[in-house]
Design a protein around this motif. Structure first.
Motif, PDB file in Angstrom:
ATOM      1  N   GLU A   1       0.950  -1.218   0.025  1.00 12.73           N
ATOM      2  CA  GLU A   1       0.331   0.062   0.535  1.00 12.73           C
ATOM      3  C   GLU A   1       1.086   1.671  -0.318  1.00 12.73           C
ATOM      4  O   GLU A   1       2.166   1.675   0.654  1.00 12.73           O
ATOM      5  CB  GLU A   1      -1.189   0.108   1.385  1.00 12.73           C
ATOM      6  N   ILE A   2       0.576   2.235  -0.483  1.00 13.49           N
ATOM      7  CA  ILE A   2       1.383   3.611  -0.749  1.00 13.49           C
ATOM      8  C   ILE A   2      -0.028   4.874   0.149  1.00 13.49           C
ATOM      9  O   ILE A   2      -1.292   5.071  -0.085  1.00 13.49           O
ATOM     10  CB  ILE A   2       1.696   3.843  -1.649  1.00 13.49           C
ATOM     11  N   PRO A   3       0.612   5.376   0.941  1.00 12.70           N
ATOM     12  CA  PRO A   3      -0.501   6.687   1.617  1.00 12.70           C
ATOM     13  C   PRO A   3      -0.105   7.787   0.793  1.00 12.70           C
ATOM     14  O   PRO A   3       1.369   8.449   0.137  1.00 12.70           O
ATOM     15  CB  PRO A   3       0.804   6.554   2.755  1.00 12.70           C
ATOM     16  N   ILE A   4      -0.853   8.630   0.054  1.00 13.20           N
ATOM     17  CA  ILE A   4      -1.453   9.815  -0.278  1.00 13.20           C
ATOM     18  C   ILE A   4      -2.171  10.331   0.324  1.00 13.20           C
ATOM     19  O   ILE A   4      -3.060  10.203   1.326  1.00 13.20           O
ATOM     20  CB  ILE A   4      -2.457   9.617  -1.602  1.00 13.20           C
TER      21      ILE A   4
ATOM     22  N   GLU B   1     -17.649  -6.250  -7.111  1.00 12.05           N
ATOM     23  CA  GLU B   1     -16.957  -6.905  -5.831  1.00 12.05           C
ATOM     24  C   GLU B   1     -16.976  -6.428  -4.290  1.00 12.05           C
ATOM     25  O   GLU B   1     -16.055  -6.850  -3.485  1.00 12.05           O
ATOM     26  CB  GLU B   1     -15.963  -7.553  -6.540  1.00 12.05           C
ATOM     27  N   GLY B   2     -17.748  -4.808  -4.385  1.00  6.31           N
ATOM     28  CA  GLY B   2     -16.935  -3.462  -2.994  1.00  6.31           C
ATOM     29  C   GLY B   2     -16.131  -2.813  -2.848  1.00  6.31           C
ATOM     30  O   GLY B   2     -16.014  -2.744  -2.502  1.00  6.31           O
ATOM     31  N   PHE B   3     -15.395  -3.159  -4.111  1.00  2.37           N
ATOM     32  CA  PHE B   3     -14.256  -2.226  -3.810  1.00  2.37           C
ATOM     33  C   PHE B   3     -14.278  -0.669  -4.134  1.00  2.37           C
ATOM     34  O   PHE B   3     -14.771  -0.920  -5.556  1.00  2.37           O
ATOM     35  CB  PHE B   3     -12.590  -2.495  -5.116  1.00  2.37           C
ATOM     36  N   ILE B   4     -13.816   0.132  -3.681  1.00  4.09           N
ATOM     37  CA  ILE B   4     -14.195   1.721  -3.755  1.00  4.09           C
ATOM     38  C   ILE B   4     -12.591   1.861  -3.938  1.00  4.09           C
ATOM     39  O   ILE B   4     -11.388   1.747  -4.349  1.00  4.09           O
ATOM     40  CB  ILE B   4     -14.074   2.512  -2.270  1.00  4.09           C
ATOM     41  N   TYR B   5     -12.697   2.366  -5.119  1.00  5.29           N
ATOM     42  CA  TYR B   5     -11.695   3.054  -6.063  1.00  5.29           C
ATOM     43  C   TYR B   5     -11.444   4.127  -6.893  1.00  5.29           C
ATOM     44  O   TYR B   5     -12.616   4.825  -7.059  1.00  5.29           O
ATOM     45  CB  TYR B   5     -11.733   1.680  -7.796  1.00  5.29           C
TER      46      TYR B   5
ATOM     47  N   ARG C   1      -7.680   2.843   2.838  1.00  2.00           N
ATOM     48  CA  ARG C   1      -7.813   3.228   3.627  1.00  2.00           C
ATOM     49  C   ARG C   1      -8.194   4.627   4.044  1.00  2.00           C
ATOM     50  O   ARG C   1      -7.491   4.936   2.802  1.00  2.00           O
ATOM     51  CB  ARG C   1      -6.919   3.169   4.487  1.00  2.00           C
ATOM     52  N   ILE C   2      -8.867   5.479   4.930  1.00  2.00           N
ATOM     53  CA  ILE C   2      -9.421   6.642   5.085  1.00  2.00           C
ATOM     54  C   ILE C   2      -8.748   6.614   6.212  1.00  2.00           C
ATOM     55  O   ILE C   2      -9.981   6.214   7.092  1.00  2.00           O
ATOM     56  CB  ILE C   2     -10.625   6.991   3.836  1.00  2.00           C
TER      57      ILE C   2
ATOM     58  N   LEU D   1      -5.533  11.750   4.578  1.00  3.01           N
ATOM     59  CA  LEU D   1      -4.119  10.663   4.627  1.00  3.01           C
ATOM     60  C   LEU D   1      -4.894   9.483   4.242  1.00  3.01           C
ATOM     61  O   LEU D   1      -6.424   8.270   4.714  1.00  3.01           O
ATOM     62  CB  LEU D   1      -3.926   9.726   5.892  1.00  3.01           C
ATOM     63  N   MET D   2      -5.249   8.825   3.173  1.00  3.27           N
ATOM     64  CA  MET D   2      -5.529   7.584   2.085  1.00  3.27           C
ATOM     65  C   MET D   2      -4.369   6.956   1.460  1.00  3.27           C
ATOM     66  O   MET D   2      -3.349   7.368   1.131  1.00  3.27           O
ATOM     67  CB  MET D   2      -6.949   8.568   1.011  1.00  3.27           C
ATOM     68  N   HIS D   3      -4.751   6.008   1.737  1.00  2.00           N
ATOM     69  CA  HIS D   3      -3.853   4.135   0.956  1.00  2.00           C
ATOM     70  C   HIS D   3      -4.427   4.492  -0.066  1.00  2.00           C
ATOM     71  O   HIS D   3      -5.963   3.823  -0.365  1.00  2.00           O
ATOM     72  CB  HIS D   3      -3.550   3.516   2.551  1.00  2.00           C
ATOM     73  N   VAL D   4      -3.766   3.861  -1.191  1.00  4.39           N
ATOM     74  CA  VAL D   4      -4.136   3.290  -2.289  1.00  4.39           C
ATOM     75  C   VAL D   4      -3.254   1.516  -2.386  1.00  4.39           C
ATOM     76  O   VAL D   4      -2.201   1.458  -2.148  1.00  4.39           O
ATOM     77  CB  VAL D   4      -4.559   3.975  -3.367  1.00  4.39           C
ATOM     78  N   PHE D   5      -3.959   0.368  -3.367  1.00  3.16           N
ATOM     79  CA  PHE D   5      -3.011  -0.950  -3.459  1.00  3.16           C
ATOM     80  C   PHE D   5      -2.721  -0.212  -5.207  1.00  3.16           C
ATOM     81  O   PHE D   5      -2.146   0.065  -5.363  1.00  3.16           O
ATOM     82  CB  PHE D   5      -4.630  -2.231  -4.312  1.00  3.16           C
ATOM     83  N   MET D   6      -0.852  -0.833  -4.560  1.00  7.05           N
ATOM     84  CA  MET D   6      -0.592  -0.967  -5.569  1.00  7.05           C
ATOM     85  C   MET D   6      -0.360  -2.273  -6.364  1.00  7.05           C
ATOM     86  O   MET D   6      -0.553  -2.956  -5.629  1.00  7.05           O
ATOM     87  CB  MET D   6       1.317  -0.605  -4.460  1.00  7.05           C
TER      88      MET D   6
END
Length: 507
Positions: free
Chosen positions: A315-318, A338-342, A378-379, A418-423
């Motif tokens: 994960e990478i923080p934004i 499938e329920g993922f936020i993008y 994550r948010i 602070l938001m995390h996203v999948f790499m």
């Protein structure tokens, strides 16, 4: 006359007894000579010597090597400081214990011991004097090797012959020690708090995610459920569809999870008698079974399936910093089936939006180029991934309306997000978050095209990022869209969701 006759008879009897007494005496002398031969048992007059007794072996069993002391070695010399005591030792073990006690009281604990094996083999040990409390007897002292604190020996009194027998039995004693030496466990302290801060990309939080699949109800009246194979099939289809849609998640593990529930006797598809293990064979593919007691089946066990997954490359923080002049965050969020936020869209051509300043726009472009979705996990350190599938088949996840409202409140309150996203690139070491963010914020990244297309033809189930609309209300700075959105949750009862009338939720 009678007295003379008696004296004559006594003299005759004495002369007859003399040769008979000599014969047994000479015979016993011969037998004694044979008993004292080398092939017979040791003589009783073997001298008593000071010997070594191994109390605790070394960490590498070096006590069996020739350069360390062994049980049965004969002590020849003891050197403590400037004092040298040689064999024979006065009063044996008790005399040596007094010397060790006095030396320990005077804080002279360094000791050098020289021993003999057989007649011409010698060994030496440099050690220190320590109390014998942990080895059993009190007010006694032993010596502990300096180079291996685990190795400790003591002194005892033995005959020289006994020492020779022990030295000869060295091989058998090694085999016996091998058989009776156990492996011991132990505990080691560990700096968990520091490690959780240093070794995790998100401090105090793991990147392991799971979703719980409850068995699907096949009969809503009797509350019967499909078998375990159906639950496993739904779990595998969910992760496969998620990956196909572009979610950079990898499958890690799957397990069955037992959940207790209160049921009636007719509800359970199988029952288990607590006193019979043969009934367990009937539970291999059962989703709900019950236990019998004296009142019938009243406790049920639901077998759910928990699937563990993780981001493909971490994960990478934004970090989105908010300015007073910001009228929008510059990105839109959507949700997959499938329920993922993008992140579904980003503002183009405006370098002063929070999404552009934080590098989110560049990451979105790179994800689209790699045919991946930029999944928000994550948010403000709260996980926003799907976590459960209900018995009706609905996926329990976060709705985009509440997320959009919270993100907009961040902007109004000027509170950073602070938001995390999948790499998605496993060939790069993403443990160094700082270098990732600096690379993502680099101005040399390719510009975002007007329309984003994946390199392979999408299927009908694939969720694609949509291009920006020229007349988007949010892109002009307004907070609320013109179209009224229906809240996409129906509460706790059914977990059912409704489709959005507007696919992109700008914030």
């Amino acid at each position: 006359m009678k007295s003379i006759v008696n004296r004559a008879k006594k003299k005759e009897n004495f002369q007859k007894k003399m040769p008979m007494d000599r014969s047994p005496y000479s015979s016993s002398s011969s037998e004694s000579s044979q008993f004292s031969s080398p092939s017979s048992t040791p003589p009783k007059n073997s001298p008593v010597v000071l010997s070594i007794e191994c109390l605790k072996g070394s960490s590498k069993a070096d006590e069996w090597a020739g350069d360390m002391l062994q049980t049965g070695d004969i002590v020849e010399e003891i050197r403590i400081g400037n004092m040298i005591i040689k064999s024979p030792f006065k009063n044996g073990k008790s005399g040596v214990q007094k010397i060790l006690h006095n030396s320990f009281k005077q804080k002279e604990t360094s000791i050098h011991v020289r021993v003999r094996r057989g007649s011409d083999e010698f060994a030496e040990l440099q050690a220190c004097i320590v109390p014998n409390d942990q080895f059993g007897a009190k007010k006694q002292y032993v010596i502990r090797a300096i180079n291996d604190p685990n190795y400790a020996v003591g002194f005892c009194d033995r005959t020289e012959t006994e020492c020779f027998h022990l030295q000869a039995s060295r091989t058998s004693r090694m085999v016996s020690a091998l058989e009776r030496t156990p492996l011991q466990d132990g505990y080691v302290s560990y700096p968990w708090e520091r490690r959780k801060q240093e070794m995790l990309s998100i401090p105090n939080s793991s990147s392991f995610y799971s979703i719980l699949f409850l068995p699907k109800a096949s009969d809503k009246v009797a509350f019967r459920y499909n078998d375990l194979e159906d639950t496993l099939a739904r779990a595998q289809s969910w992760i496969n569809a998620s990956q196909e849609s572009g979610v950079p998640a990898i499958f890690m593990n799957i397990q069955t999870e037992s959940l207790l529930t209160k049921i009636s006797g007719d509800t359970a598809s199988s029952t288990v008698n607590a006193g019979s293990l043969s009934d367990l064979s009937n539970l291999a593919n059962t989703s709900l079974y019950g236990f019998e007691d004296y009142h019938g089946v009243d406790i049920g066990v639901v077998r759910a399936v928990r699937m563990w997954f993780s981001p493909l490359a971490g994960e990478i923080p934004i970090d989105l910093k908010i300015k007073d002049t910001d009228t929008k965050l510059g990105f839109a969020i959507s949700r997959t089936e499938e329920g993922f936020i993008y992140i579904s869209s980003v503002v183009e051509g405006d370098p002063d939006t929070p999404s552009s300043r934080s590098g989110l726009s560049n990451l979105y472009t790179q994800a689209a180029t790699a045919s991946r979705l930029l999944v928000v996990c994550r948010i403000t350190n709260q996980k926003v991934l799907p976590w459960m599938v209900s018995p009706t088949g609905a996926i329990r996840c976060f709705d985009t309306v509440s997320l959009s409202q919270k993100l907009s409140l961040h902007r109004h309150a000027k509170v950073p997000i602070l938001m995390h996203v999948f790499m998605w690139d496993p060939s790069v070491n993403f443990a160094n978050v700082g270098s990732i963010r600096s690379r993502a914020m680099s101005t040399n990244s390719p510009s975002s095209p007007r329309g984003l297309h994946f390199t392979h033809p999408p299927n009908e189930n694939q969720v694609l990022p949509l291009p920006l609309e020229e007349d988007s209300t949010e892109s002009r700075g307004n907070d609320e869209p013109n179209i009224m959105l229906e809240r996409d949750t129906a509460g706790e009862l059914s977990f059912r969701f409704h489709d959005f009338a507007l696919k992109n939720n700008w914030v």
